[in-house]
Write a protein that holds these residues in place. Structure first.
Motif, short mmCIF file in Angstrom:
data_model
loop_
_atom_site.label_atom_id
_atom_site.label_comp_id
_atom_site.label_asym_id
_atom_site.label_seq_id
_atom_site.Cartn_x
_atom_site.Cartn_y
_atom_site.Cartn_z
N MET A 217 0.80 -1.05 0.02
CA MET A 217 0.22 -0.14 0.12
C MET A 217 0.77 1.29 -0.05
O MET A 217 0.30 2.42 -0.61
CB MET A 217 -0.76 0.14 1.21
N VAL A 218 2.13 1.35 0.50
CA VAL A 218 3.11 2.22 0.55
C VAL A 218 3.31 2.63 -0.80
O VAL A 218 3.42 3.55 -1.67
CB VAL A 218 4.38 2.04 1.44
N VAL A 219 3.63 1.58 -1.67
CA VAL A 219 3.98 1.63 -3.00
C VAL A 219 3.00 2.13 -3.79
O VAL A 219 3.03 3.15 -4.66
CB VAL A 219 4.42 0.08 -3.82
N TRP A 220 1.73 1.64 -3.43
CA TRP A 220 0.39 2.35 -4.36
C TRP A 220 0.06 3.64 -3.80
O TRP A 220 -0.12 4.47 -4.84
CB TRP A 220 -0.75 1.16 -3.94
N ALA A 221 0.34 4.16 -2.56
CA ALA A 221 0.34 5.47 -2.17
C ALA A 221 1.14 6.23 -3.12
O ALA A 221 0.81 7.54 -3.42
CB ALA A 221 0.21 5.60 -0.97
N ALA A 222 2.34 5.84 -3.06
CA ALA A 222 3.34 6.45 -3.77
C ALA A 222 2.94 6.68 -5.21
O ALA A 222 3.26 8.02 -5.90
CB ALA A 222 4.79 5.86 -3.65
N ILE A 223 2.56 5.81 -6.06
CA ILE A 223 2.14 5.90 -7.38
C ILE A 223 1.05 6.94 -7.44
O ILE A 223 1.08 7.88 -8.37
CB ILE A 223 1.81 4.55 -7.77
N ILE A 224 0.08 6.76 -6.53
CA ILE A 224 -0.87 7.82 -6.37
C ILE A 224 -0.62 9.30 -6.68
O ILE A 224 -0.88 10.14 -7.16
CB ILE A 224 -2.09 7.55 -5.52
N GLY A 225 0.37 9.37 -5.28
CA GLY A 225 1.03 10.82 -5.04
C GLY A 225 1.63 11.42 -6.21
O GLY A 225 1.67 12.65 -6.43
N ALA A 226 2.52 10.37 -6.85
CA ALA A 226 3.40 10.90 -7.93
C ALA A 226 2.38 11.40 -9.22
O ALA A 226 2.65 12.07 -10.08
CB ALA A 226 4.21 9.81 -8.56
N GLY A 227 1.18 10.57 -9.33
CA GLY A 227 0.33 11.01 -10.61
C GLY A 227 -0.24 12.24 -10.22
O GLY A 227 -0.64 13.14 -11.22
N VAL A 228 -0.72 12.28 -9.13
CA VAL A 228 -1.57 13.63 -8.74
C VAL A 228 -0.55 14.82 -8.84
O VAL A 228 -0.79 15.59 -9.40
CB VAL A 228 -2.15 13.43 -7.35
N ALA A 229 0.53 14.51 -8.17
CA ALA A 229 1.55 15.66 -8.33
C ALA A 229 1.94 16.17 -9.89
O ALA A 229 1.96 17.37 -10.23
CB ALA A 229 2.78 15.33 -7.55
N LEU A 230 2.00 14.93 -10.66
CA LEU A 230 2.38 15.45 -12.12
C LEU A 230 1.12 16.02 -12.95
O LEU A 230 1.29 16.89 -13.41
CB LEU A 230 2.56 14.00 -12.80
N GLY A 231 -0.27 15.88 -12.40
CA GLY A 231 -1.30 16.27 -12.98
C GLY A 231 -1.31 17.88 -12.34
O GLY A 231 -1.64 18.66 -13.39
N PHE A 232 -0.83 18.12 -11.25
CA PHE A 232 -1.01 19.57 -11.03
C PHE A 232 0.11 20.32 -11.38
O PHE A 232 0.07 21.40 -11.79
CB PHE A 232 -1.10 19.70 -9.37
N ALA A 233 1.30 19.69 -11.69
CA ALA A 233 2.40 20.38 -12.27
C ALA A 233 2.43 20.73 -13.67
O ALA A 233 2.95 21.51 -14.27
CB ALA A 233 3.64 19.19 -12.16
N THR A 234 1.69 20.01 -14.51
CA THR A 234 0.95 20.20 -15.61
C THR A 234 -0.12 21.16 -15.89
O THR A 234 -1.01 21.34 -16.80
CB THR A 234 0.85 18.92 -16.52
N GLY A 236 -2.97 20.78 -14.63
CA GLY A 236 -4.34 19.83 -15.05
C GLY A 236 -3.97 19.16 -16.33
O GLY A 236 -5.14 18.26 -16.37
N LEU A 237 -3.34 19.47 -16.99
CA LEU A 237 -3.27 18.72 -18.39
C LEU A 237 -3.29 17.16 -18.00
O LEU A 237 -3.90 16.44 -19.06
CB LEU A 237 -2.34 19.44 -19.46
N GLY A 238 -2.38 16.89 -17.33
CA GLY A 238 -1.78 15.36 -17.02
C GLY A 238 -3.07 14.72 -16.63
O GLY A 238 -3.02 13.42 -16.65
N MET A 239 -4.01 15.38 -15.97
CA MET A 239 -5.22 14.59 -15.17
C MET A 239 -6.25 14.01 -16.16
O MET A 239 -6.79 13.28 -15.92
CB MET A 239 -6.14 15.58 -14.62
#
Length: 267
Positions: A217-234, A236-239
């Motif tokens: 679950m730590v691995v899965w949470a890290a994947i989610i966090g990285a994805g959301v961070a990438l979405g905000f960094a772009t 919203g386009l990455g979302m």
């Protein structure tokens, strides 16, 4: 002729039933490869249902872009937290639509937008209650963050040691809050949607599954966090693609993690 219920024999014990409220649904033991497999299945779902995936992706994109616009217009980052409260209130319902898409594909049906939007009403009392719980937790976090921010040095030229109380407490409380929210919400919405159980059963099941699969679950949470961070960094386009993938992957994670009486497709 009216029938009467059989009377138990003397000394016999009435059968007991498992309480229907706040029970824990059994779950499986996960491996570290599972999150990557969930993402693989999610990509297949995006390809199988591109138009519906694009719709939900655009909704998340617009929501993220609106937060960026609010920050630019107000000239302060303080509007981010109130915006996230609204996002936390609406997000679970949008995710329910994505879960339904994967569910329909799993059953060999062609998903459509109308059906996925109707899925939001499958267990609306429990889902609304859960969304409000998340919003209340976000408001509580806002108050805690404000108190921690009081430790921020007024002098901008302060030495690093003077920032340590702020950084230490901020990191500690932030990590505890994030871990709590993740444990509560990892599988709660899929459980409530498919099984139509009460909110406390869904939360208890999610927390138990996360606790007994902490490393994965730590691995899965890290994947989610990285994805959301990438979405905000772009901005919203990455979302547009990230949120449908994470939504579908969450459903497949639920299918793999929570035990069920009927067979599941997990290839």
């Amino acid at each position: 002729m009216p029938q009467t219920a059989p009377v138990p024999k003397s000394g016999s014990r009435a059968p007991t039933r498992t309480p229907a409220f706040a029970r824990v649904i059994p779950h499986n033991q996960l491996s570290y490869r599972d999150p990557l497999h969930w993402l693989h299945l999610a990509l297949r779902d995006v390809v199988a249902a591109p138009s519906v995936s694009l719709f939900y992706g655009m909704v998340f994109t617009l929501a993220t872009f609106a937060i960026w616009v609010a920050v630019l217009l107000q000239g302060t980052h303080l509007v981010i937290i109130p915006s996230l409260v609204v996002f936390m209130l609406v997000g679970p319902f949008l995710a329910t639509g994505l879960y339904d898409v994967s569910w329909q594909l799993e059953r060999g049906k062609k998903p459509n937008l109308f059906h996925s939007m109707r899925a939001i009403r499958r267990n609306r009392v429990s889902e609304w209650g859960f969304a409000i719980l998340l919003a209340v937790m976000m408001i509580f976090w806002m108050r805690v963050a404000a108190m921690v921010h009081a430790l921020y040095p007024l002098n901008q030229d302060a030495h690093f040691e003077q920032f340590l109380p702020f950084l230490s407490l901020g990191t500690l409380f932030g990590a505890l809050f994030t871990a709590t929210v993740f444990a509560l919400s990892a599988f709660s919405i899929p459980v409530m949607m498919e099984r139509r159980v009460d909110m406390m059963t869904a939360i208890s099941t999610s927390v138990s599954a996360v606790y007994h699969n902490a490393g994965v679950m730590v691995v899965w949470a890290a994947i989610i966090g990285a994805g959301v961070a990438l979405g905000f960094a772009t901005a919203g386009l990455g979302m547009l693609l990230i949120m449908p993938i994470l939504g579908y992957a969450t459903w497949h994670g639920y299918i793999r993690t929570i035990k069920t009486k009927r067979p599941r497709r997990f290839e």
